[in-house]
Structures are given as structure tokens and as C-alpha cells.
Design a protein around this motif. Structure first.
Motif, PDB file in Angstrom:
ATOM      1  N   GLN A 175       0.838  -1.195   0.000  1.00  0.00           N
ATOM      2  CA  GLN A 175       0.000   0.000   0.000  1.00  0.00           C
ATOM      3  C   GLN A 175       0.868   1.238   0.000  1.00  0.00           C
ATOM      4  O   GLN A 175       2.056   1.196   0.270  1.00  0.00           O
ATOM      5  CB  GLN A 175      -0.879   0.026   1.249  1.00  0.00           C
ATOM      6  CG  GLN A 175      -1.876  -1.086   1.313  1.00  0.00           C
ATOM      7  CD  GLN A 175      -2.600  -1.084   2.636  1.00  0.00           C
ATOM      8  OE1 GLN A 175      -2.034  -0.745   3.658  1.00  0.00           O
ATOM      9  NE2 GLN A 175      -3.860  -1.472   2.609  1.00  0.00           N
ATOM     10  N   GLY A 176       0.246   2.361  -0.279  1.00  0.00           N
ATOM     11  CA  GLY A 176       0.911   3.648  -0.138  1.00  0.00           C
ATOM     12  C   GLY A 176       1.643   4.095  -1.378  1.00  0.00           C
ATOM     13  O   GLY A 176       1.612   3.464  -2.432  1.00  0.00           O
TER      14      GLY A 176
ATOM     15  N   ALA B  87       4.066  -7.332   6.296  1.00  0.00           N
ATOM     16  CA  ALA B  87       5.368  -6.677   6.137  1.00  0.00           C
ATOM     17  C   ALA B  87       5.428  -6.049   4.752  1.00  0.00           C
ATOM     18  O   ALA B  87       5.311  -6.742   3.748  1.00  0.00           O
ATOM     19  CB  ALA B  87       6.489  -7.695   6.301  1.00  0.00           C
ATOM     20  N   GLN B  88       5.604  -4.718   4.715  1.00  0.00           N
ATOM     21  CA  GLN B  88       5.655  -4.020   3.430  1.00  0.00           C
ATOM     22  C   GLN B  88       6.609  -2.840   3.444  1.00  0.00           C
ATOM     23  O   GLN B  88       6.533  -1.961   2.601  1.00  0.00           O
ATOM     24  CB  GLN B  88       4.252  -3.547   3.042  1.00  0.00           C
ATOM     25  CG  GLN B  88       3.635  -2.589   4.026  1.00  0.00           C
ATOM     26  CD  GLN B  88       2.248  -2.156   3.601  1.00  0.00           C
ATOM     27  OE1 GLN B  88       1.692  -2.669   2.644  1.00  0.00           O
ATOM     28  NE2 GLN B  88       1.694  -1.198   4.313  1.00  0.00           N
ATOM     29  N   SER B  89       7.531  -2.827   4.387  1.00  0.00           N
ATOM     30  CA  SER B  89       8.409  -1.667   4.521  1.00  0.00           C
ATOM     31  C   SER B  89       9.580  -1.677   3.533  1.00  0.00           C
ATOM     32  O   SER B  89      10.182  -0.638   3.290  1.00  0.00           O
ATOM     33  CB  SER B  89       8.932  -1.572   5.951  1.00  0.00           C
ATOM     34  OG  SER B  89       9.612  -2.737   6.296  1.00  0.00           O
ATOM     35  N   HIS B  90       9.909  -2.835   2.964  1.00  0.00           N
ATOM     36  CA  HIS B  90      11.040  -2.925   2.042  1.00  0.00           C
ATOM     37  C   HIS B  90      10.555  -3.036   0.596  1.00  0.00           C
ATOM     38  O   HIS B  90       9.412  -3.376   0.337  1.00  0.00           O
ATOM     39  CB  HIS B  90      11.915  -4.136   2.387  1.00  0.00           C
ATOM     40  CG  HIS B  90      12.453  -4.085   3.779  1.00  0.00           C
ATOM     41  ND1 HIS B  90      13.468  -3.246   4.167  1.00  0.00           N
ATOM     42  CD2 HIS B  90      12.097  -4.757   4.901  1.00  0.00           C
ATOM     43  CE1 HIS B  90      13.719  -3.414   5.436  1.00  0.00           C
ATOM     44  NE2 HIS B  90      12.900  -4.325   5.917  1.00  0.00           N
TER      45      HIS B  90
ATOM     46  N   THR C   7      11.830  -5.188  -1.691  1.00  0.00           N
ATOM     47  CA  THR C   7      11.887  -6.545  -2.220  1.00  0.00           C
ATOM     48  C   THR C   7      11.079  -7.507  -1.370  1.00  0.00           C
ATOM     49  O   THR C   7      10.929  -7.322  -0.157  1.00  0.00           O
ATOM     50  CB  THR C   7      13.342  -7.055  -2.294  1.00  0.00           C
ATOM     51  OG1 THR C   7      13.870  -7.099  -0.967  1.00  0.00           O
ATOM     52  CG2 THR C   7      14.200  -6.163  -3.163  1.00  0.00           C
ATOM     53  N   GLN C   8      10.586  -8.549  -2.027  1.00  0.00           N
ATOM     54  CA  GLN C   8       9.792  -9.561  -1.349  1.00  0.00           C
ATOM     55  C   GLN C   8      10.627 -10.335  -0.333  1.00  0.00           C
ATOM     56  O   GLN C   8      10.142 -10.653   0.756  1.00  0.00           O
ATOM     57  CB  GLN C   8       9.232 -10.518  -2.406  1.00  0.00           C
ATOM     58  CG  GLN C   8       8.031 -11.289  -1.956  1.00  0.00           C
ATOM     59  CD  GLN C   8       7.495 -12.151  -3.063  1.00  0.00           C
ATOM     60  OE1 GLN C   8       7.954 -13.290  -3.205  1.00  0.00           O
ATOM     61  NE2 GLN C   8       6.583 -11.637  -3.848  1.00  0.00           N
ATOM     62  N   GLU C   9      11.884 -10.600  -0.658  1.00  0.00           N
ATOM     63  CA  GLU C   9      12.748 -11.373   0.235  1.00  0.00           C
ATOM     64  C   GLU C   9      12.976 -10.641   1.557  1.00  0.00           C
ATOM     65  O   GLU C   9      12.941 -11.244   2.633  1.00  0.00           O
ATOM     66  CB  GLU C   9      14.106 -11.666  -0.435  1.00  0.00           C
ATOM     67  CG  GLU C   9      14.038 -12.613  -1.611  1.00  0.00           C
ATOM     68  CD  GLU C   9      13.542 -11.928  -2.870  1.00  0.00           C
ATOM     69  OE1 GLU C   9      13.740 -10.711  -3.032  1.00  0.00           O
ATOM     70  OE2 GLU C   9      12.929 -12.626  -3.704  1.00  0.00           O
ATOM     71  N   LYS C  10      13.247  -9.334   1.458  1.00  0.00           N
ATOM     72  CA  LYS C  10      13.473  -8.553   2.689  1.00  0.00           C
ATOM     73  C   LYS C  10      12.201  -8.468   3.520  1.00  0.00           C
ATOM     74  O   LYS C  10      12.248  -8.494   4.750  1.00  0.00           O
ATOM     75  CB  LYS C  10      13.977  -7.151   2.344  1.00  0.00           C
ATOM     76  CG  LYS C  10      15.425  -7.119   1.939  1.00  0.00           C
ATOM     77  CD  LYS C  10      15.914  -5.702   1.768  1.00  0.00           C
ATOM     78  CE  LYS C  10      17.379  -5.670   1.372  1.00  0.00           C
ATOM     79  NZ  LYS C  10      17.858  -4.297   1.193  1.00  0.00           N
TER      80      LYS C  10
END
Length: 135
Positions: free
Chosen positions: A21-22, A72-75, A77-80
Motif C-alpha cells: 500500500q501507499g 510486512a511491506q516496509s522494504h 523486495t519480497q525477500e526482505k
């Protein structure tokens, strides 16, 4: 204290990728980099006291069905984001597994009682000296 091993918990963990989001421009609109981690507390191999601590906690991330949801969406990349979600899950489980050490009541020592009374007397004497002098 119980040591959390995330490798044993993987049958109870379900991860799915979704769009974050965002603001973020084209990358956010095209790439599914956010991770939705769902952890089923009842199906996990955690000890009973950890499960009950999690279910009795007032955490808004735990649903009525006993599923802990972490987004979790702060990074970028999906891995991070996966790593971030697993670290947050580990922190939540470690906190739930912590057992507070029981406090043993102790009596104050005779010397500490004496010091306390002396300081009270000294404080009272200072207040007496501040009063108006009566002739």
C-alpha cells in the motif's frame, strides 16, 4: 526460558505475496512485494503455556480463530519483507515465551530502617527550623 525454533513452526506458517500500500510509483503498482504472514497458533508445535499466553494477549493482530497476522511491506523486495515478517514473528513468540521471575518478598534490614527513621527526623527538624519564631 523456551527457545523458539522457526524451522519447526513452518507447517503453521502461511505466507502470501500482495501489492504494498501507499506511495511508491510504478514499482508499488506492478510488483507484489508485501508479505502477508499468517501463523496458526493452535496448529503450531509451541508449548501449551506459550500458546495460552499468545491467545490471552490483547494483540489486535490475533484473530478470533487464533491466527496471528503480520503484514510486512516496509522494504522494496519480497525477500526482505519475508525476512522482516519472520523476525517480527520471532520477536512476538519470544516475548510470549518469557516467564516472569517470581518475586520473593524480603524484609528491610535493621540498618535500612534506622537510616529511614533518621532521614525522616532530619527532614522534620528542617521543617521545624523554617517556622516563625515565637517569642
Amino acid at each position: 526460558m523456551y527457545q523458539i525454533d522457526l524451522d519447526k513452526l513452518f507447517p503453521a506458517i502461511e505466507m502470501s505475496a500482495m501489492r504494498a500500500q501507499g506511495a511508491g510509483g510504478q514499482n508499488v503498482n506492478k510488483v507484489s512485494s508485501a508479505i502477508h504472514l499468517r501463523f496458526n497458533i493452535q496448529q503450531s508445535l509451541l508449548p501449551a503455556y506459550v500458546k495460552s499466553a499468545l491467545l490471552n494477549s490483547r494483540d489486535k493482530r490475533i484473530t478470533a480463530d487464533g491466527i496471528l497476522v503480520i503484514k510486512a511491506q516496509s522494504h522494496r523486495t519480497q525477500e526482505k519483507n519475508k525476512q522482516d515478517a519472520l523476525e517480527r514473528l520471532d520477536a512476538i513468540l519470544t516475548e510470549a515465551a518469557f516467564i516472569q521471575k517470581a518475586r520473593r518478598p524480603t524484609k528491610p534490614t535493621r540498618n535500612s530502617q534506622k537510616r529511614r527513621v533518621e532521614s525522616k527526623k532530619k527532614s522534620g527538624q528542617q521543617k521545624v527550623l523554617r517556622r516563625k519564631i515565637d517569642y
